[in-house]
Scaffold this active site. Structure first.
Site, PDB file in Angstrom:
ATOM      1  N   SER A 406      78.948  15.246  51.351  1.00 36.80           N
ATOM      2  CA  SER A 406      79.869  14.274  51.433  1.00 36.80           C
ATOM      3  C   SER A 406      79.903  13.794  49.921  1.00 36.80           C
ATOM      4  O   SER A 406      80.143  14.185  48.974  1.00 36.80           O
ATOM      5  CB  SER A 406      79.918  13.333  52.638  1.00 36.80           C
ATOM      6  OG  SER A 406      81.021  12.877  52.849  1.00 36.80           O
ATOM      7  N   ASP A 687      82.964  18.164  56.676  1.00 37.67           N
ATOM      8  CA  ASP A 687      81.874  17.304  56.287  1.00 37.67           C
ATOM      9  C   ASP A 687      80.427  17.546  57.629  1.00 37.67           C
ATOM     10  O   ASP A 687      80.711  17.331  58.384  1.00 37.67           O
ATOM     11  CB  ASP A 687      82.452  15.752  56.333  1.00 37.67           C
ATOM     12  CG  ASP A 687      81.540  14.845  55.504  1.00 37.67           C
ATOM     13  OD1 ASP A 687      80.251  14.927  55.705  1.00 37.67           O
ATOM     14  OD2 ASP A 687      82.037  14.220  54.707  1.00 37.67           O
TER      15      ASP A 687
END
Length: 860
Positions: A406, A687
């Site tokens: 991320s 993610d």
């Protein structure tokens, strides 16, 4: 035996026979019905690299005999039953018997033939259906049967009980379907394939077809085009256009591909399997030679053309030895070469750091890794501070890997634009990112930017990339982090590794199902490095520059240009693909989350015991409502789509027995190979934070043999939460990892650094854990240096969950807040110098204990 009809379909080598007589009775397996013996099975518990193998091809006959006591689900009509057969490892077509009208005990006696490879996991799916002339046919039962139970030379009669919920005998005569299986080896060429004992790539037929240019122009003027179909190829159907008259088709060789050609009005949108003027099995063409073929054209339809028009065909078989995917759990050659070079750099750094008199040997050099979590711009800024602290302590040169997820990925993609970044001052990169953090973000939605986004997205779609909202997010994100277009590519980061001068960066995401299945029931770790993109679970990787090209059976069928790194960052930070069920899980406490996940996992494993076949019964009315509700919960409306480089690879027949596959098992669907990733057309990468916000899984790969993990946690909601989740995950998966056991005092008043280790398990790495906390930094500007009254404001860093300027969705920081977060991160590393060095020294000593040598180390 009287044969009423015989129909051959070349793609599956399938013969369909209606038998008006009776078949000889066969006894059940175990009752002496045949003298054939099951061949011994072999398995490997530690798959190595890919192996080029060859095996004979077999002919499988499946006779659908009869069913007993089938009750129609439609109260107004009697049962009109038929059975469908689907074996995707032999054909993509679904076949079916005739429908027997008004019968609760239908008798079919129809036989189907399939060419199969027994070294592949072949699971035949049988559906018992009730024909309905008014509404959609009802599927009454679905049977998934593992053909491993059928061995060459044997005749097997299976009586499938259609009462999956009962405890009735396996071979009940009530509500049952009788099917007979026979398997025999086919004479002729063997099949070549490459496997890593989990996945296999099979031999392809590649057909190149060229339509005469002059003919194509005449047809287009007459509003007609040539339609070419190889039904079971990757490409399927292709048509001539003004700029397209050459075509390529890829198909599995033993499926016996057939080329079908016809003329069609350009305005016709219907695709049907009729009207072909040319049907040509490839086996009738000389392999590797160019052949001119006349295409019959009806004069009534194209009066001005000759009776025959030319096509040019060439076809070849392509063995799997030159794959564009790498099948193997070992590290790629480039990473192994990097590690050798990096260990020399690390050995020199350790010698200086610990004042060693002797040089470390290669196997004495500990592997140290930095592991960062996500957290938006907070993670990006804090990681700069942590790396700066490691650089000041001369520890950065001791690090071999840096894994990110991320927001922390942004730090690495910026730093690796400089091939020598870890040996240069970090002041300039930090100034550059600070400038981006301070600037106004309104420009990202300006008219000029929107036009730029549209232009980029159109160009990507024209190249062949799958359009998605994630691509737009990637461009918006690029505007947040850069002044203009970021032209860098991930493969270009190899320049920063060619001398082992920097740690190897690995970026981490998870692959999930687009719908119907939640993240917690299916997720697979995927890692990106400058060398490769790969699935840890399947032991399958591709070169980084080939990511998002179109693959079939391990070969590139359409090469796309490598994407700019901003589009990869859009995938790594893909926060727009959760489903509602993810939110329900995360709304619970960590204890409830883990108790539920572990309980679900154990129950799923208990309920998925695999005994050769499984019966699935469609849901009732209430069940259908639940299914609709589940669809709503699990759908990902803003999902990202990426071409699947595992597409069509087959599972080896003993893939479940492989240690590496089971070791990295991340899904309860393991026993259903048709539901796993190789059957999907595209990947859905999201993610990593939607399962565990931790980039650690690549470091736990046994081949990397990591000794020390410096874990940098940027979670503000709860200290220890992410690392405890990782430890629990490893415990459930059986992965060596130290137990994370903070005290109640630690939870209430966390310190800058913690060290967790497992002395009883030498394979478990030493964990040096850094939560994002503001502890002694409030009073000390540097380790041992107290703040003056005028400096106290610099220690006021709110990294708690409430009213913090560092919340994940905050994309703009003030200068003071950026500096405070950066300085806090740097301070926490410097303050914890002794703990880091002691952990590295312990790891080094552990390696020295394998082959004792006195290096005359000075104490830390």
């Amino acid at each position: 035996m009287q044969i009423r009809q015989l129909h051959a379909k070349y793609g599956a080598k399938l013969l369909k026979v209606w038998d008006e007589g009776t078949w000889p009775k066969r006894k059940l397996v175990g009752e002496g019905g045949t003298s054939a013996k099951r061949p011994p099975t072999t398995s490997s518990n530690s798959p190595e690299g890919s192996k080029n193998q060859e095996f004979p091809v077999f002919l499988l006959s499946v006779r659908i005999i009869k069913a007993n006591i089938l009750t129609s689900r439609d109260a107004l009509t009697s049962s009109d039953c038929y059975v469908t057969l689907y074996l995707p490892t032999s054909s993509l077509e679904k076949f079916r018997t005739q429908a027997i009208k008004d019968s609760a005990n239908p008798v079919w006696n129809e036989t189907f033939y399939f060419r199969i490879q027994t070294k592949i996991k072949n699971i035949l799916e049988l559906e018992v259906c009730d024909a309905d002339p008014v509404t959609k046919d009802n599927i009454q039962f679905t049977i998934a049967f593992d053909l491993e139970k059928v061995w060459p030379g044997a005749t097997i009669l299976e009586i499938f009980s259609l009462k999956p919920e009962s405890d009735a005998c396996h071979y009940s005569n009530d509500d049952s379907l009788e099917v007979e299986f026979r398997l025999s080896e086919l004479p002729g060429p063997v099949e070549h394939f490459v496997s890593n004992c989990v996945l296999a790539a099979r031999e392809l037929s590649i057909l190149n077809v060229k339509v005469d240019k002059e003919l194509n122009e005449k047809l287009l003027k007459a509003k007609k085009n040539v339609v070419l179909t190889v039904q079971e190829s990757y490409e399927g159907t292709q048509k001539t256009t003004k700029d397209l008259n050459s075509f390529c088709f890829h198909c599995i060789k033993i499926w016996g591909p057939v080329l079908k050609v016809k003329l069609q009005n350009i305005s016709c949108k219907e695709e049907n399997d009729s009207g072909y003027s040319l049907v040509l099995p490839l086996k009738f063409l000389p392999e590797g030679q160019e052949v001119n073929i006349d295409l019959p054209v009806k004069e009534a339809s194209v009066a001005s053309f000759n009776q025959f028009s030319p096509l040019m065909d060439t076809w070849s078989s392509q063995g799997p030895q030159d794959l564009d995917v790498r099948l193997g759990y070992e590290l790629c050659a480039e990473e192994q070469d990097f590690l050798q070079k990096r260990k020399r750099v690390v050995a020199d750094a350790l010698k200086k750091l610990f004042d060693l008199r002797l040089d470390l040997l290669e196997d004495e050099v500990p592997v140290v890794a930095v592991m960062a979590t996500g957290g938006g711009c907070r993670a990006m800024a804090a990681l700069y501070g942590h790396l700066l602290g490691l650089q000041k302590l001369n520890i950065l040169d001791c690090v071999s890997y840096i894994t990110t997820s991320s927001g922390s990925t942004w730090t690495m993609t910026n730093l690796y634009q400089n091939p020598d970044w870890s040996h240069k001052s970090l002041d300039e990169p930090i100034k550059a990112v600070k400038r981006q953090m301070l600037k106004s973000k309104w420009d990202i939605i300006s008219i000029e930017r929107l036009k730029y986004y549209h232009k980029e997205l159109v160009e990507r779609a024209e190249m062949g990339h799958i359009p998605s909202f994630t691509c737009l997010w990637a461009l918006v994100q690029e505007g947040v982090l850069h002044d203009g277009a970021n032209k860098n590519k991930l493969s270009e980061q190899r320049a920063a590794l060619n001398r082992g001068q920097n740690p190897l960066p690995i970026y981490t995401v998870i692959n999930v199902k687009e719908k119907l299945v939640s993240t917690f029931d299916f997720r697979e770790w995927v890692e990106f490095s400058p060398y490769e993109v790969g699935f840890l679970k399947y032991g399958t990787s591709i070169r980084t520059e080939d990511f998002d090209s179109q693959f079939f059976m391990g070969k590139i069928v359409k090469k796309l240009p490598e994407s700019r790194i901003c589009f990869l960052e859009g995938i790594w930070t893909n926060i727009f693909s959760p489903n509602l069920l993810d939110g329900l899980y995360w709304s619970s406490s960590p204890e409830e989350f883990w108790e539920r996940w572990v309980k679900d996992m154990v129950e799923s494993e208990d309920n998925n015991s695999y005994d050769g076949y499984t019966i699935y019964k469609p849901p009732s009315g209430a069940g259908k409502f639940c299914k609709i509700f589940n669809d709503i919960l699990t759908d990902r409306p803003l999902k990202e789509g990426t071409h699947n480089f595992l597409r069509s690879l087959d599972f080896c027949n003993n893939y479940l027995e492989q240690k590496d596959f089971i070791y990295w098992r991340d899904t309860v669907l393991d026993t259903s190979p048709y539901k796993l990733t190789p059957t999907e057309k595209s990947l859905c990468l999201i993610d990593i934070g939607f399962f565990v916000n931790n980039s650690g899984p690549p470091l736990l790969k046994p081949e990397r043999n990591v000794d020390v993990i410096i874990a940098l946690d940027y979670d503000m909601s709860e200290v220890f939460k992410q690392i405890e989740m990782m430890a629990k995950y490893c415990e459930v998966q059986g992965i060596p990892f130290p137990k994370v056991d903070p005290t109640e005092e630690d939870r209430k008043n966390p310190k800058e650094c913690y060290v967790f280790s497992d002395d009883d398990n030498p394979k478990a790495p030493i964990l040096v854990y850094f939560p994002l906390v503001n502890c002694t930094f409030k009073e000390y500007i540097a380790p041992g240096v107290k703040r003056t009254p005028s400096q106290m404001s610099g220690g006021e860093v709110n990294v708690g969950p409430h009213e913090s300027p560092y919340k994940t969705l905050n994309l703009t920081y003030s200068s003071e807040n950026f500096d405070r977060l950066l300085n806090l991160s740097t301070y926490n590393i410097l303050f914890s110098k002794d703990r880091i060095l002691q952990s590295i020294q312990r790891a080094m000593q552990k390696r020295l204990n394998i082959r004792p040598r006195n290096l005359n180390t000075s104490s830390v």
